[in-house]
Design a protein around this motif. Structure first.
Motif, mmCIF file in Angstrom:
data_model
loop_
_atom_site.group_PDB
_atom_site.id
_atom_site.type_symbol
_atom_site.label_atom_id
_atom_site.label_comp_id
_atom_site.label_asym_id
_atom_site.label_seq_id
_atom_site.Cartn_x
_atom_site.Cartn_y
_atom_site.Cartn_z
ATOM 1 N N ASP A 287 -2.153 7.615 -13.322
ATOM 2 C CA ASP A 287 -2.583 7.288 -11.963
ATOM 3 C C ASP A 287 -2.205 8.390 -10.962
ATOM 4 O O ASP A 287 -2.337 8.199 -9.751
ATOM 5 N N THR A 376 1.363 -2.250 -12.433
ATOM 6 C CA THR A 376 0.374 -2.548 -11.386
ATOM 7 C C THR A 376 1.053 -2.703 -10.035
ATOM 8 O O THR A 376 0.594 -2.164 -9.018
ATOM 9 N N ILE A 379 2.226 0.758 -8.758
ATOM 10 C CA ILE A 379 1.112 1.597 -8.283
ATOM 11 C C ILE A 379 0.660 1.097 -6.911
ATOM 12 O O ILE A 379 0.364 1.881 -6.014
ATOM 13 N N GLY A 383 1.578 4.188 -5.144
ATOM 14 C CA GLY A 383 0.416 4.978 -5.591
ATOM 15 C C GLY A 383 -0.433 5.497 -4.428
ATOM 16 O O GLY A 383 -0.273 5.121 -3.280
#
Ligand code: PLP
Length: 383
Positions: A287, A376, A379, A383
């Motif tokens: 990512d 998840t 991120i 992220g």
């Protein structure tokens, strides 16, 4: 079975702070209950009602000794890692008026560091070894400081924040070549990696049950046969007269059952934990998240210390908490300042990353789904 309210709470949680503590093993819990209920006798009394608890303690001592290749009489029960570390360090310092110096590392747990500071205030010299950027105490660093006035070298087996495993066997050899004792705080390692005290050549080793799915408030100090250190608690004749106090029979039994189970499953747990680590680290890389992974390739399975650029570890922790995920930071904070932890400082991590440090420590009960959910959540935050 656990009380209902505890089970309900556990259901909603993704617990990924196993370096702080672990969930009690159910078999250990069941093995403990008789000693908390009908078999409540004091193990040190001479009558027949005390025979069973006395036997249970002896069996637990044998089980624990077998797990680390020690002799049963080399295992001394304590209240946990902190007490074991205090005993090893203070006991060694006070045992010899000629050899008074101690050597430790900058990245030890506070149970070691604060004890070293306490003996320093009493006039016992202590040297603190620096580490590499991966958190390793090198044999060269120890060789450059040790003298024949060194009484004890104490270096942790594995670091609690970044997981790095130290070259204990080599460090112990150097200590012995200078006539010093060698102690290792193995609180983060025991039950997670294979430990053989004879092969390592250590004189003392600290352990704590709640880090390997045992109960809290119980641990042990391995003291090699022939090593003489003074008693830690004075009073009754328990623990060969070296650590007085009525034995915590339930805790001792629970610790033995938990340690045996973990040791039997070390290889399979390690593979599982490596898979969870990989999901997280690969996912963040894919990512394009700007982060550093702290530590070394040889580390405690499941320990993932991550530092995110221009982020705040405390803020990440609290946002993860709101999502039902328990993790830890690499910071010790007070209400005003957030300080970078002594470990992160010691490895010399770039300031841009240091404040954004978190520790995710997976345990054997974490699932692949947990790892994906944590990825998840992370991120979404960084992220
Ligand atoms: N040493 C290390 C490396 C630890 O991680 C801990 C606990 O976090 C301790 C010592 C203290 O152990 P206890 O909680 O049993 O006192």
């Amino acid at each position: 079975m656990y009380p209902v309210q505890v089970r309900l709470n556990m259901k909603q949680l993704i617990y990924a702070d196993n370096a702080a503590t672990t969930k009690l093993n159910m078999e250990a819990f069941e093995a403990m209950t008789p000693w908390l209920t009908e078999e409540y006798g004091n193990a040190s009394q001479p009558y027949s009602f005390s025979r069973k608890p006395k036997k249970a303690i002896a069996e637990a001592r044998q089980i624990i000794a077998a797990c680390i290749n020690a002799l049963p009489e080399e295992i001394y029960f304590t209240s946990g890692g902190t007490e074991s570390d205090n005993w090893a360090i203070m006991g060694s310092a006070f045992a010899d008026s000629e050899k008074r110096a101690t050597i430790t590392s900058e990245i030890e747990h506070h149970a070691v560091l604060k004890t070293c500071e306490a003996i320093e205030r009493l006039g016992y010299p202590v040297a603190y070894l620096g580490v590499t950027k991966e958190g390793i105490v090198t044999p060269e660093a120890l060789s450059s400081v040790i003298t024949n006035r060194t009484r004890l070298v104490s270096v942790m087996y594995a670091n609690n924040e970044i997981g790095t495993i130290q070259p204990i066997k080599k460090l112990a050899e150097i200590a012995h070549a200078h006539g010093a004792l060698f102690h290792t705080d193995a609180v983060q390692a025991i039950g997670h990696v294979k430990i053989d005290v004879k092969d390592l050549g250590v004189d003392m080793l600290s352990a704590s049950a709640h880090k390997f799915n045992g109960p809290k408030g119980i641990g042990f100090l391995y003291i090699k046969k022939g090593v003489c250190i003074p008693s830690y608690a004075n009073g009754g004749a328990q623990e060969s007269g070296l650590r007085a106090g009525t034995e915590n029979v339930a805790g001792i039994v629970g610790m033995a059952v938990a340690l045996r189970q973990n040791c039997e499953a070390i290889d399979q747990n390690m593979l599982h934990l490596q898979e969870l680590e990989q999901i997280l680290v690969d996912g963040l890389s894919k990512d394009n998240v700007d982060f550093r992974r702290n530590g070394y390739k040889e580390h405690i399975p499941g320990n993932v210390s991550l530092s995110f650029k221009e982020a705040n570890g405390e803020a990440i922790l609290h946002r993860m908490d709101l999502m039902g995920i328990s993790i830890s930071t690499g910071s010790a904070c007070d209400s005003v300042n957030t300080q970078v932890s002594h470990v992160i400082q010691a490895i010399g991590l770039d300031n841009a990353y240091a404040h954004g440090t978190i520790r995710i420590s997976f345990g054997k009960d974490n699932t692949v789904e947990d790892a994906h959910k944590i990825l998840t959540a992370l991120i979404r935050i960084v992220g």
